[in-house]
Design a protein around this motif. Structure first.
Motif, PDB file in Angstrom:
ATOM      1  N   TRP A 626     -14.125 -35.359   4.981  1.00 44.02           N
ATOM      2  CA  TRP A 626     -13.253 -35.817   6.064  1.00 44.02           C
ATOM      3  C   TRP A 626     -12.088 -36.615   5.481  1.00 44.02           C
ATOM      4  N   MET A 627     -12.395 -37.524   4.544  1.00 43.56           N
ATOM      5  CA  MET A 627     -11.357 -38.330   3.927  1.00 43.56           C
ATOM      6  C   MET A 627     -10.387 -37.461   3.135  1.00 43.56           C
ATOM      7  N   LEU A 628     -10.900 -36.476   2.409  1.00 41.78           N
ATOM      8  CA  LEU A 628     -10.028 -35.593   1.638  1.00 41.78           C
ATOM      9  C   LEU A 628      -9.084 -34.822   2.552  1.00 41.78           C
ATOM     10  N   GLY A 629      -9.586 -34.412   3.710  1.00 42.48           N
ATOM     11  CA  GLY A 629      -8.708 -33.741   4.671  1.00 42.48           C
ATOM     12  C   GLY A 629      -7.580 -34.646   5.145  1.00 42.48           C
ATOM     13  N   GLU A 630      -7.893 -35.917   5.345  1.00 41.42           N
ATOM     14  CA  GLU A 630      -6.848 -36.863   5.770  1.00 41.42           C
ATOM     15  C   GLU A 630      -5.843 -37.107   4.657  1.00 41.42           C
ATOM     16  N   ALA A 676      -1.771 -49.295 -11.603  1.00 39.06           N
ATOM     17  CA  ALA A 676      -2.676 -48.282 -11.040  1.00 39.06           C
ATOM     18  C   ALA A 676      -2.688 -48.345  -9.527  1.00 39.06           C
ATOM     19  N   LEU A 677      -2.641 -49.568  -8.982  1.00 39.41           N
ATOM     20  CA  LEU A 677      -2.752 -49.727  -7.531  1.00 39.41           C
ATOM     21  C   LEU A 677      -1.409 -49.637  -6.810  1.00 39.41           C
ATOM     22  N   ASP A 678      -0.367 -49.339  -7.555  1.00 36.89           N
ATOM     23  CA  ASP A 678       0.940 -49.117  -6.929  1.00 36.89           C
ATOM     24  C   ASP A 678       0.974 -47.690  -6.379  1.00 36.89           C
ATOM     25  N   ALA A 679       0.208 -47.483  -5.316  1.00 38.67           N
ATOM     26  CA  ALA A 679       0.025 -46.153  -4.738  1.00 38.67           C
ATOM     27  C   ALA A 679      -0.096 -46.279  -3.230  1.00 38.67           C
ATOM     28  N   PRO A 680       0.378 -45.251  -2.491  1.00 42.03           N
ATOM     29  CA  PRO A 680       0.278 -45.307  -1.026  1.00 42.03           C
ATOM     30  C   PRO A 680      -1.164 -45.200  -0.531  1.00 42.03           C
ATOM     31  N   LEU A 681      -2.061 -44.618  -1.352  1.00 35.57           N
ATOM     32  CA  LEU A 681      -3.463 -44.468  -0.973  1.00 35.57           C
ATOM     33  C   LEU A 681      -4.339 -45.068  -2.069  1.00 35.57           C
ATOM     34  N   VAL A 682      -5.224 -45.958  -1.675  1.00 33.02           N
ATOM     35  CA  VAL A 682      -6.127 -46.615  -2.618  1.00 33.02           C
ATOM     36  C   VAL A 682      -7.561 -46.452  -2.102  1.00 33.02           C
ATOM     37  N   ARG A 705      -7.114 -50.322   6.686  1.00 31.94           N
ATOM     38  CA  ARG A 705      -8.395 -50.056   6.041  1.00 31.94           C
ATOM     39  C   ARG A 705      -9.246 -49.120   6.886  1.00 31.94           C
ATOM     40  N   PHE A 706      -9.854 -48.132   6.205  1.00 35.14           N
ATOM     41  CA  PHE A 706     -10.787 -47.203   6.847  1.00 35.14           C
ATOM     42  C   PHE A 706     -12.042 -47.127   5.981  1.00 35.14           C
ATOM     43  N   ASP A 707     -13.188 -47.220   6.620  1.00 38.51           N
ATOM     44  CA  ASP A 707     -14.467 -47.195   5.899  1.00 38.51           C
ATOM     45  C   ASP A 707     -15.143 -45.839   6.046  1.00 38.51           C
ATOM     46  N   ASN A 770     -35.373 -45.115  14.763  1.00 38.21           N
ATOM     47  CA  ASN A 770     -34.969 -46.519  14.642  1.00 38.21           C
ATOM     48  C   ASN A 770     -33.780 -46.719  13.707  1.00 38.21           C
ATOM     49  N   HIS A 771     -33.125 -45.622  13.314  1.00 37.24           N
ATOM     50  CA  HIS A 771     -31.926 -45.729  12.478  1.00 37.24           C
ATOM     51  C   HIS A 771     -30.898 -44.697  12.948  1.00 37.24           C
ATOM     52  N   SER A 772     -29.637 -45.117  13.072  1.00 39.21           N
ATOM     53  CA  SER A 772     -28.560 -44.190  13.425  1.00 39.21           C
ATOM     54  C   SER A 772     -27.756 -43.857  12.171  1.00 39.21           C
ATOM     55  N   PHE A 773     -27.083 -42.713  12.194  1.00 34.96           N
ATOM     56  CA  PHE A 773     -26.289 -42.316  11.034  1.00 34.96           C
ATOM     57  C   PHE A 773     -25.129 -43.278  10.777  1.00 34.96           C
ATOM     58  N   ASN A 774     -24.598 -43.862  11.838  1.00 34.62           N
ATOM     59  CA  ASN A 774     -23.473 -44.785  11.667  1.00 34.62           C
ATOM     60  C   ASN A 774     -23.899 -46.087  11.000  1.00 34.62           C
ATOM     61  N   GLU A 775     -25.152 -46.471  11.186  1.00 35.24           N
ATOM     62  CA  GLU A 775     -25.659 -47.707  10.594  1.00 35.24           C
ATOM     63  C   GLU A 775     -26.817 -47.411   9.642  1.00 35.24           C
ATOM     64  N   TRP A 776     -26.696 -46.333   8.924  1.00 33.61           N
ATOM     65  CA  TRP A 776     -27.769 -45.924   8.020  1.00 33.61           C
ATOM     66  C   TRP A 776     -27.977 -46.992   6.947  1.00 33.61           C
ATOM     67  N   PRO A 777     -29.199 -47.495   6.777  1.00 32.38           N
ATOM     68  CA  PRO A 777     -29.398 -48.629   5.860  1.00 32.38           C
ATOM     69  C   PRO A 777     -29.270 -48.274   4.383  1.00 32.38           C
ATOM     70  N   ARG A 778     -29.622 -47.058   4.010  1.00 34.97           N
ATOM     71  CA  ARG A 778     -29.619 -46.687   2.595  1.00 34.97           C
ATOM     72  C   ARG A 778     -28.391 -45.811   2.315  1.00 34.97           C
ATOM     73  N   ARG A 779     -27.274 -46.462   2.020  1.00 35.96           N
ATOM     74  CA  ARG A 779     -26.025 -45.738   1.791  1.00 35.96           C
ATOM     75  C   ARG A 779     -25.108 -46.582   0.913  1.00 35.96           C
ATOM     76  N   SER A 780     -24.173 -45.909   0.265  1.00 39.14           N
ATOM     77  CA  SER A 780     -23.069 -46.586  -0.410  1.00 39.14           C
ATOM     78  C   SER A 780     -21.788 -46.122   0.265  1.00 39.14           C
ATOM     79  N   CYS A 781     -20.841 -47.033   0.426  1.00 42.83           N
ATOM     80  CA  CYS A 781     -19.626 -46.737   1.191  1.00 42.83           C
ATOM     81  C   CYS A 781     -18.387 -46.916   0.325  1.00 42.83           C
ATOM     82  N   PHE A 782     -17.303 -46.363   0.784  1.00 40.77           N
ATOM     83  CA  PHE A 782     -16.003 -46.586   0.153  1.00 40.77           C
ATOM     84  C   PHE A 782     -14.965 -46.666   1.255  1.00 40.77           C
ATOM     85  N   GLY A 783     -13.794 -47.141   0.898  1.00 42.17           N
ATOM     86  CA  GLY A 783     -12.750 -47.289   1.898  1.00 42.17           C
ATOM     87  C   GLY A 783     -11.376 -47.282   1.288  1.00 42.17           C
TER      88      GLY A 783
END
Length: 783
Positions: A626-630, A676-682, A705-707, A770-783
């Motif tokens: 999804w992020m790559l499409g954006e 390196a961070l002088d970029a429109p997308l980080v 910011r988008f998570d 007792n767990h939703s995909f949006n609040e999945w406890p075992r995950r790593s995120c990026f933004g």
């Protein structure tokens, strides 16, 4: 004078198609299986996000394809996969689809391989085995996944085929096939050592059981059984002393785990004794070949009997070459070594790969067993298999147990017992008469004139030993991962095919023209439904409307069940046991097949990006694409197709694979800089070395910011279970002293009911309420 007109020889292209091709229902069914296998393995192959390990394999294959070379690293297993994926990039381009093409191709090949197992599985058994391989949820999922499982599963089955084909035909071709299978297995994944160990132990044990006298055989059987019982008792003692009952099976001591593996292997060796062919001695007969010295000459008469004595070489005007069995094996061994060396050194560009592929690979993965990545409990595979592999686990497993009490039959190409006609063929001399003592000549000099004993229970003994030993070894090993379940499932599928052939070996399918058979087949599933209803309701609980309705439902269902039982008794009595058991087996087979197909479709085509499926680990989340499409959309709107500068760092997998498509990417890793961070997308994927706080000073306040979810893992509430905990959570609520424990258990019937509902949703719908995909406890995120 008579004129003879010679007819012009008809070319092969002029021959009618159906003069050389005979189409029967077996060919039609295999064709359908092949079409479905290709469809299920290749349909939407590139839609799923690359997982953590997949992205590693895909990227380093891309580096090889891109001319950057390849250096073997035991971390990512053998080199074969990287070479095959690089070849796929060369043909189809570098993308998610082409990266998975080699695995899918080997998956299709494995589905069709049982065609060559018909001498031991029978025609129906081979078809059923292909069907089982086709619909297996685990095999299907990892046939669409860039891992080594698809390759190693094929080579393992090919090695078994080579062993039994050589045992049966004595053709040296199968020695070469086995050598290729061994070499490519070792060039694929280190589990090849486990599978090789299983094969060697089987051959040694079968040889020993065949050679023992009857008295020694019985003594050894009783002695090993007593040792197995003693080891099993010791295992129970050490498990109890480790606090397994209260603290979970995962707390069992290391010594208890070793006892479990040794006990399992010993039981496997005992199962070989129960089915080995002690009359024809196929293993001993095959191994005896390698004691002979043979004349490797090209005889003028290719049809000469192998039992005939050799004439002096000078009378044939030939130059004979005397060699022993060691020389015969030189060719296959050299071929295996050459393939291994070429692949591990990437065709001589990395000589150190030979060392890393031998001692380096073994030492690395032995150390990893102490790390025990995943940290799964000892019952992990026992939990995972019945969640997905209904058909092989229940039919193959139960059928294997039956074979322990009733010697397994053998089957020929037509599904009839082969021990009889193979024995006759082996015992025939040059004149075609049966002799008590006929000396089988060494077959490696010329094609065999007859077949040799290769079954008589030996093949089923191999399948049972393969299933038992594979299960206990993988369960004992420190590293337990869901994809390794593929190798445990494989022998169960073959065993299921063998059992199915045994059940229907003499079955008359014309019985379904009889009314009694149709009535029996119709009533049997109705009885199962009625019994399920009876056990799911609690009658006579009170006088409220709902309780009276429940009681009425129970009584009506009880009367219906009684009527169904009477109908089954009448129909079964008319049919006889010869037909009732196969019909019952067929109905169970259909039900389990439907369940297996359901979970195969769910895991590979519905939930493929989500971790409510327990057959994944470190799984790529759908947010990545999804992020790559954006990013692509922003790039097209601003600077052109994928020309935008993207800065990224932190946890790079699977992002590193996808970032190769952006030529202006900037990787800052764990050390962000202004340039390196002088970029429109980080992109920030936090880890122990870099966090959002380390990056924000370079971004200022002018950003949005988008998570996103990057990698996630299944919920592991199944850890640290015990029989007592399971009993009090799902069967009977705890009371008294059982409540005073450190873990949560049910104490009321209402909690038991809720727990059962939760467990049903997990097992049947793979839904963790007792767990939703949006609040999945075992995950790593990026933004």
């Amino acid at each position: 004078m008579t004129t003879t007109i010679k007819s012009k020889a008809q070319s092969y292209l002029e021959k009618p198609l159906f003069a050389t091709l005979i189409i029967n229902w077996e060919i039609v069914l295999y064709t359908l299986i092949f079409i479905v296998a290709v469809t299920t393995r290749f349909y939407d192959l590139g839609i799923r996000v690359m997982s953590h390990d997949e992205s590693l394999h895909a990227l380093y294959s891309f580096k090889l394809y891109n001319g950057e070379g390849y250096t073997h690293d035991p971390l990512m297993h053998g080199p074969l996969q990287f070479h095959l994926v690089a070849l796929a990039y060369l043909i189809f381009g570098d993308n998610d689809f082409s990266a998975r093409v080699p695995a899918a191709l080997f998956g299709v090949a494995l589905v069709m391989l049982p065609v060559w197992f018909r001498p031991w599985l029978g025609r129906l058994g081979a078809l059923v085995t292909s069907f089982g391989l086709l619909i297996s949820p685990l095999l299907l999922y990892y046939d669409r996944y860039i891992r080594n499982e698809s390759f190693i599963a094929f080579f393992t089955a090919l090695l078994a085929l080579s062993l039994f084909q050589f045992m049966r035909t004595r053709k040296q071709l199968w020695l070469y096939a086995g050598a290729v299978a061994v070499s490519l297995s070792l060039s694929t994944k280190e589990v090849a050592f486990i599978h090789g160990f299983i094969g060697v132990v089987f051959i040694a044990a079968a040889f020993a059981w065949e050679k023992l006298t009857l008295k020694r055989f019985q003594q050894m059987l009783i002695g090993l059984l007593a040792i197995a019982v003693a080891l099993f008792a010791a295992m129970i003692f050490f498990n109890a002393s480790a606090g397994v009952e209260d603290g979970g099976i995962a707390n069992a001591s290391t010594f208890a785990g070793i006892l479990m593996m040794v006990t399992g292997l010993l039981l496997g060796v005992l199962t070989i004794a129960l089915n080995v062919d002690r009359r024809n001695k196929p293993i001993a007969s095959m191994l005896a070949l390698f004691k002979f010295k043979i004349q490797n000459s090209k005889f003028k008469n290719a049809d000469q009997s192998q039992t005939a004595s050799y004439k002096k070489p000078e009378t044939r005007n030939l130059k004979p070459e005397t060699q022993n069995a060691f020389n015969v094996l030189v060719g296959p061994v050299l071929l295996a070594a050459a393939l291994f060396f070429l692949l591990h050194t990437t065709f001589f560009t990395n000589p150190a790969g030979f060392v890393s592929g031998t001692w380096g690979a073994v030492s690395y993965w032995l150390r990893q067993q102490e790390v025990a990545r995943g940290g799964q409990p000892g019952y992990y595979y026992l939990m995972l298999m019945p969640m997905y592999e209904f058909l092989p686990f229940f039919l193959g497993g139960i059928g294997g147990l039956v074979y322990l009490f009733k010697k397994a039959p053998s089957f020929g190409d037509a599904g009839e017992p082969v021990s009889r006609w193979e024995s006759e063929q082996v015992s025939r001399g040059a004149g075609g008469k049966v002799s008590k003592e006929s000396t089988p000549a060494h077959p490696l000099t010329s094609p065999p004139a007859h077949l040799h004993p290769s079954d008589g229970g030996t093949f089923s003994a191999y399948l049972i030993f393969w299933a038992i030993s594979g299960f206990v070894i993988y369960s004992w090993a420190g590293e337990k991962m869901p994809w390794l379940t593929v190798h445990i499932t494989l022998p169960f599928i073959f065993l299921m095919g063998h059992v199915t052939q045994a059940v229907f070996n003499k079955f008359d399918w014309g019985v379904f023209k009889r009314r009694d058979a149709l009535v029996f087949a119709f009533l049997l599933p109705l009885l199962a439904s009625a019994l399920l209803t009876l056990f799911s309701v609690k009658p006579f609980q009170g006088k409220s409307i709902s309780e009276i309705q429940t009681t009425s439902q129970f009584l009506i269902t009880l009367l219906a069940a009684a009527a169904i039982v009477y109908g089954l008794w009448r129909a079964g009595r008319a049919l006889g046991r010869r037909f009732t058991w196969p019909i019952a087996y067929l109905l169970v087979f259909i039900i389990l097949s439907v369940l297996t197909i359901r979970f195969a479709v769910m895991s590979s085509f519905v939930n493929y990006d989500y971790t409510n499926e327990f057959l994944v680990y470190a799984h790529g989340a759908p947010d990545v694409k999804w992020m790559l499409g954006e990013i692509d959309d922003i790039s097209r709107r601003t600077v052109g197709d994928r020309q935008i500068k993207v800065a990224y760092g932190g946890v790079i997998w699977p992002l590193e694979w996808y970032m190769r498509q952006y030529p202006n990417r900037a990787f800052y890793g764990s050390a962000p800089t202004r340039d390196a961070l002088d970029a429109p997308l980080v992109i920030v994927s936090p880890d122990s070395d870099v966090t959002l706080a380390d990056v924000e000073p370079y971004l200022g306040d002018n950003y949005q910011r988008f998570d996103y979810r990057q990698v996630w893992w299944p919920i592991e509430d199944y850890r640290d279970q015990s029989f007592k905990r399971f009993w009090h959570n799902y069967i009977v609520p705890a009371s008294g002293e059982d409540v005073n424990v450190t873990y949560s258990i049910a104490t009321t019937p209402e909690q038991i009911k809720e727990n059962r509902k939760w467990l049903w949703n997990v097992l049947f719908y793979h839904r963790v309420d007792n767990h939703s995909f949006n609040e999945w406890p075992r995950r790593s995120c990026f933004g």
